[in-house]
Design an enzyme around this catalytic site. Structure first.
Site, PDB file in Angstrom:
ATOM      1  N   ASP A  31      -8.607   4.380  28.449  1.00 23.20           N
ATOM      2  CA  ASP A  31      -9.385   4.358  29.686  1.00 23.20           C
ATOM      3  C   ASP A  31      -8.833   3.289  30.626  1.00 23.20           C
ATOM      4  O   ASP A  31      -8.803   2.110  30.288  1.00 23.20           O
ATOM      5  CB  ASP A  31     -10.854   4.044  29.349  1.00 23.20           C
ATOM      6  CG  ASP A  31     -11.734   4.102  30.577  1.00 23.20           C
ATOM      7  OD1 ASP A  31     -12.139   5.210  30.957  1.00 23.20           O
ATOM      8  OD2 ASP A  31     -12.002   3.043  31.187  1.00 23.20           O
ATOM      9  N   TYR A  54      -8.154  -1.754  37.677  1.00 24.44           N
ATOM     10  CA  TYR A  54      -7.905  -2.660  36.543  1.00 24.44           C
ATOM     11  C   TYR A  54      -6.511  -3.293  36.522  1.00 24.44           C
ATOM     12  O   TYR A  54      -6.286  -4.270  35.820  1.00 24.44           O
ATOM     13  CB  TYR A  54      -8.085  -1.934  35.198  1.00 24.44           C
ATOM     14  CG  TYR A  54      -9.451  -1.343  34.935  1.00 24.44           C
ATOM     15  CD1 TYR A  54     -10.571  -1.736  35.649  1.00 24.44           C
ATOM     16  CD2 TYR A  54      -9.623  -0.378  33.947  1.00 24.44           C
ATOM     17  CE1 TYR A  54     -11.815  -1.175  35.395  1.00 24.44           C
ATOM     18  CE2 TYR A  54     -10.856   0.181  33.680  1.00 24.44           C
ATOM     19  CZ  TYR A  54     -11.950  -0.223  34.418  1.00 24.44           C
ATOM     20  OH  TYR A  54     -13.165   0.340  34.157  1.00 24.44           O
ATOM     21  N   LYS A  92      -9.418   6.182  37.214  1.00 26.89           N
ATOM     22  CA  LYS A  92     -10.572   6.285  38.120  1.00 26.89           C
ATOM     23  C   LYS A  92     -10.201   5.980  39.564  1.00 26.89           C
ATOM     24  O   LYS A  92      -9.312   5.164  39.834  1.00 26.89           O
ATOM     25  CB  LYS A  92     -11.672   5.318  37.668  1.00 26.89           C
ATOM     26  CG  LYS A  92     -11.988   5.380  36.191  1.00 26.89           C
ATOM     27  CD  LYS A  92     -13.196   4.561  35.807  1.00 26.89           C
ATOM     28  CE  LYS A  92     -13.273   4.399  34.302  1.00 26.89           C
ATOM     29  NZ  LYS A  92     -12.457   3.284  33.795  1.00 26.89           N
ATOM     30  N   HIS A 110     -15.088   6.187  40.307  1.00 32.70           N
ATOM     31  CA  HIS A 110     -15.465   4.981  39.559  1.00 32.70           C
ATOM     32  C   HIS A 110     -16.938   4.586  39.770  1.00 32.70           C
ATOM     33  O   HIS A 110     -17.638   4.240  38.817  1.00 32.70           O
ATOM     34  CB  HIS A 110     -14.537   3.826  39.969  1.00 32.70           C
ATOM     35  CG  HIS A 110     -14.384   2.765  38.933  1.00 32.70           C
ATOM     36  ND1 HIS A 110     -13.223   2.071  38.744  1.00 32.70           N
ATOM     37  CD2 HIS A 110     -15.243   2.267  38.022  1.00 32.70           C
ATOM     38  CE1 HIS A 110     -13.377   1.204  37.767  1.00 32.70           C
ATOM     39  NE2 HIS A 110     -14.599   1.300  37.316  1.00 32.70           N
TER      40      HIS A 110
HETATM   41  N1  LIG Z   1     -16.639   2.893  34.410  1.00 32.90           N
HETATM   42  C1  LIG Z   1     -16.958   1.643  34.585  1.00 32.90           C
HETATM   43  O1  LIG Z   1     -17.531   1.260  35.609  1.00 32.90           O
HETATM   44  C2  LIG Z   1     -16.660   0.651  33.504  1.00 32.90           C
HETATM   45  C3  LIG Z   1     -17.280  -0.622  33.527  1.00 32.90           C
HETATM   46  C4  LIG Z   1     -16.993  -1.502  32.479  1.00 32.90           C
HETATM   47  C5  LIG Z   1     -16.138  -1.116  31.459  1.00 32.90           C
HETATM   48  N2  LIG Z   1     -15.537   0.116  31.484  1.00 32.90           N
HETATM   49  C6  LIG Z   1     -14.589   0.531  30.413  1.00 32.90           C
HETATM   50  O2  LIG Z   1     -15.116   0.236  29.133  1.00 32.90           O
HETATM   51  C7  LIG Z   1     -14.211  -0.610  28.422  1.00 32.90           C
HETATM   52  C8  LIG Z   1     -14.958  -1.524  27.479  1.00 32.90           C
HETATM   53  O3  LIG Z   1     -16.006  -2.183  28.126  1.00 32.90           O
HETATM   54  P1  LIG Z   1     -16.170  -3.775  28.225  1.00 32.90           P
HETATM   55  O4  LIG Z   1     -14.867  -4.439  27.997  1.00 32.90           O
HETATM   56  O5  LIG Z   1     -16.935  -4.040  29.475  1.00 32.90           O
HETATM   57  O6  LIG Z   1     -17.205  -4.105  27.110  1.00 32.90           O
HETATM   58  P2  LIG Z   1     -17.321  -4.098  25.507  1.00 32.90           P
HETATM   59  O7  LIG Z   1     -16.312  -3.194  24.903  1.00 32.90           O
HETATM   60  O8  LIG Z   1     -18.759  -3.871  25.248  1.00 32.90           O
HETATM   61  O9  LIG Z   1     -17.017  -5.608  25.194  1.00 32.90           O
HETATM   62  C9  LIG Z   1     -15.740  -6.126  25.078  1.00 32.90           C
HETATM   63  C10 LIG Z   1     -15.891  -7.470  24.374  1.00 32.90           C
HETATM   64  O10 LIG Z   1     -16.443  -7.259  23.088  1.00 32.90           O
HETATM   65  C11 LIG Z   1     -15.857  -8.133  22.159  1.00 32.90           C
HETATM   66  N3  LIG Z   1     -15.372  -7.354  21.018  1.00 32.90           N
HETATM   67  C12 LIG Z   1     -14.535  -6.286  21.031  1.00 32.90           C
HETATM   68  N4  LIG Z   1     -14.341  -5.810  19.810  1.00 32.90           N
HETATM   69  C13 LIG Z   1     -15.089  -6.547  18.987  1.00 32.90           C
HETATM   70  C14 LIG Z   1     -15.311  -6.539  17.587  1.00 32.90           C
HETATM   71  N5  LIG Z   1     -14.721  -5.621  16.785  1.00 32.90           N
HETATM   72  N6  LIG Z   1     -16.161  -7.458  17.079  1.00 32.90           N
HETATM   73  C15 LIG Z   1     -16.740  -8.366  17.882  1.00 32.90           C
HETATM   74  N7  LIG Z   1     -16.560  -8.433  19.211  1.00 32.90           N
HETATM   75  C16 LIG Z   1     -15.748  -7.538  19.754  1.00 32.90           C
HETATM   76  C17 LIG Z   1     -14.734  -8.859  22.844  1.00 32.90           C
HETATM   77  O11 LIG Z   1     -15.209 -10.160  23.109  1.00 32.90           O
HETATM   78  P3  LIG Z   1     -14.261 -11.457  22.903  1.00 32.90           P
HETATM   79  O12 LIG Z   1     -13.243 -11.334  23.994  1.00 32.90           O
HETATM   80  O13 LIG Z   1     -15.214 -12.597  23.067  1.00 32.90           O
HETATM   81  O14 LIG Z   1     -13.680 -11.325  21.534  1.00 32.90           O
HETATM   82  C18 LIG Z   1     -14.540  -8.117  24.144  1.00 32.90           C
HETATM   83  O15 LIG Z   1     -14.240  -8.978  25.199  1.00 32.90           O
HETATM   84  C19 LIG Z   1     -13.424  -1.322  29.528  1.00 32.90           C
HETATM   85  O16 LIG Z   1     -12.185  -1.811  29.063  1.00 32.90           O
HETATM   86  C20 LIG Z   1     -13.254  -0.213  30.533  1.00 32.90           C
HETATM   87  O17 LIG Z   1     -12.193   0.644  30.145  1.00 32.90           O
HETATM   88  C21 LIG Z   1     -15.801   1.002  32.473  1.00 32.90           C
END
Ligand SMILES: NC(=O)c1ccc[n+]([C@@H]2O[C@H](COP(=O)([O-])OP(=O)(O)OC[C@H]3O[C@@H](n4cnc5c(N)ncnc54)[C@H](OP(=O)(O)O)[C@@H]3O)[C@@H](O)[C@H]2O)c1
Length: 240
Positions: free
Chosen positions: A35, A40, A70, A103
Site C-alpha cells: 500500500d 507518502y 492513492k 485518498h
Molecule cells: N488511507 C489512509 O488514509 C491511510 C492512513 C494511515 C495509514 N494508511 C496505511 O496503513 C498503513 C499502516 O498504518 P499505520 O502505520 O498508520 O498504523 P499501524 O500499522 O497501526 O501502526 C504502525 C506502528 O505499529 C507498530 N508495530 C508494527 N508492527 C508491530 C508489531 N508486530 N508489534 C508491535 N508493534 C508493531 C510500529 O510502532 P514502532 O515504530 O513504535 O515500533 C509502527 O510504527 C500505512 O503504512 C499506510 O499504508 C492509510
C-alpha cells in the site's frame, strides 16, 4: 487481493533507501500486497524494490504483487486524476496499478503535496468529475480497479448514486478500538470491500495512539492465545 498488506507510509514522507530495503525484506517474508500513495514518497522505493525482487528471483514478475496507490487531495480535480495516476506509475516504474484510491473525500488547492493541508486550501470535492476521472483510469487499463479511502456511508452512497463503475474498496482506519460497525454493514450490503489501515492504532506514528497496543483486555486475549497483540489485532479481522 492478498488479505494482508504491507503499509509503506512513514513520516517524514520521503523516498528512502530504508523503505526499499524494508519492502524487499517484506517480499522475501511473503508479503504480496503493498500500500502506497503519491503523498507518502514511497512509490519510488517500492518500484525499485519490485525491480530488484524480480531480478534476484524473489518473485517471477510484477504480476505476482497487488499494488495500491492513492490520489492526493490536490489532484482530486477532474482534469488532474489521469495525469496524477500516470505520475504515480512513472514513480513506481509500473504499467498498471491493481487498485487506485481517492485518498480522502476532500480536494485541495492544485499543486501542493502537503500534510496536514492548510485549512484555507481545502475545497469540497466535485465527486462527479473526480470519479469520472477514476473510471477513465480503469477503462484505459492503467489500474485494474478503483476505490476510495476515508469515505463515510453517506459519501459512498453519493458516489454509488451515479457511478458507472462502483468503488471496489473503501480503505479506512479499523482496529479493535475503531470497529466501523455501521460502515462495515453498509459496505457488505453494497458489495464494497472494506480494508483496514492502522490495524494497531498507528502506535509510533505522527497520529494515532498507543491505546490498542496498551489495551489490557487485548493483552490478556493475546496472552491466553499465545500470540502477540499485533497478531490478534490483525488476525481478528480475518477470522483466525
Ligand atoms: N488511507 C489512509 O488514509 C491511510 C492512513 C494511515 C495509514 N494508511 C496505511 O496503513 C498503513 C499502516 O498504518 P499505520 O502505520 O498508520 O498504523 P499501524 O500499522 O497501526 O501502526 C504502525 C506502528 O505499529 C507498530 N508495530 C508494527 N508492527 C508491530 C508489531 N508486530 N508489534 C508491535 N508493534 C508493531 C510500529 O510502532 P514502532 O515504530 O513504535 O515500533 C509502527 O510504527 C500505512 O503504512 C499506510 O499504508 C492509510
Amino acid at each position: 487481493m492478498a488479505r494482508l498488506g504491507f503499509g509503506t507510509a512513514a513520516f517524514p514522507f520521503e523516498a528512502s533507501e530504508v523503505a526499499k530495503k524494508a519492502i524487499l525484506q517484506a517480499i522475501e517474508l511473503g508479503y504480496r500486497h503493498f500500500d502506497t500513495a503519491s503523498l507518502y514518497g514511497s512509490e519510488q522505493p517500492l518500484g525499485e524494490a519490485i525491480i530488484e525482487a524480480v531480478s534476484v528471483g524473489l518473485i517471477k514478475s510484477r504480476d505476482d504483487l497487488f499494488i495500491t496507490s492513492k490520489l492526493w487531495c490536490s489532484d482530486a480535480h477532474g482534469d488532474r486524476v489521469l495525469p496524477a495516476l500516470q505520475r504515480s506509475l512513472q514513480n513506481l516504474k509500473l504499467e498498471y496499478l491493481d487498485l487506485f484510491l481517492i485518498h480522502w473525500p476532500i480536494s485541495s488547492k492544485p499543486g501542493a503535496y502537503e500534510f496536514p493541508i492548510k485549512e484555507e486550501d481545502l475545497i469540497p470535492m466535485d465527486f462527479n468529475t473526480v470519479w469520472a476521472g477514476m473510471e477513465e483510469c480503469q477503462r484505459l487499463g492503467l489500474t485494474k480497479s478503483i476505490g476510495v479511502s476515508n469515505f463515510s456511508c453517506k459519501k459512498l452512497a453519493d458516489i454509488l448514486a451515479f457511478a458507472k463503475i462502483p468503488p471496489a474498496v473503501n480503505q479506512v482506519e479499523m482496529n479493535p478500538l475503531c470497529r466501523q460497525k455501521k460502515l462495515r454493514e453498509f459496505c457488505n450490503e453494497s458489495g464494497i470491500l472494506l480494508t483496514a489501515y492502522s490495524p494497531l492504532g498507528a502506535k509510533g506514528t505522527i497520529w494515532g495512539s498507543n491505546k490498542v497496543m496498551e489495551n489490557e483486555v487485548l493483552n490478556e486475549i493475546a496472552k491466553a492465545k499465545g500470540k502477540t497483540l499485533a497478531q490478534c489485532s490483525i488476525g481478528g479481522y480475518h477470522g483466525h
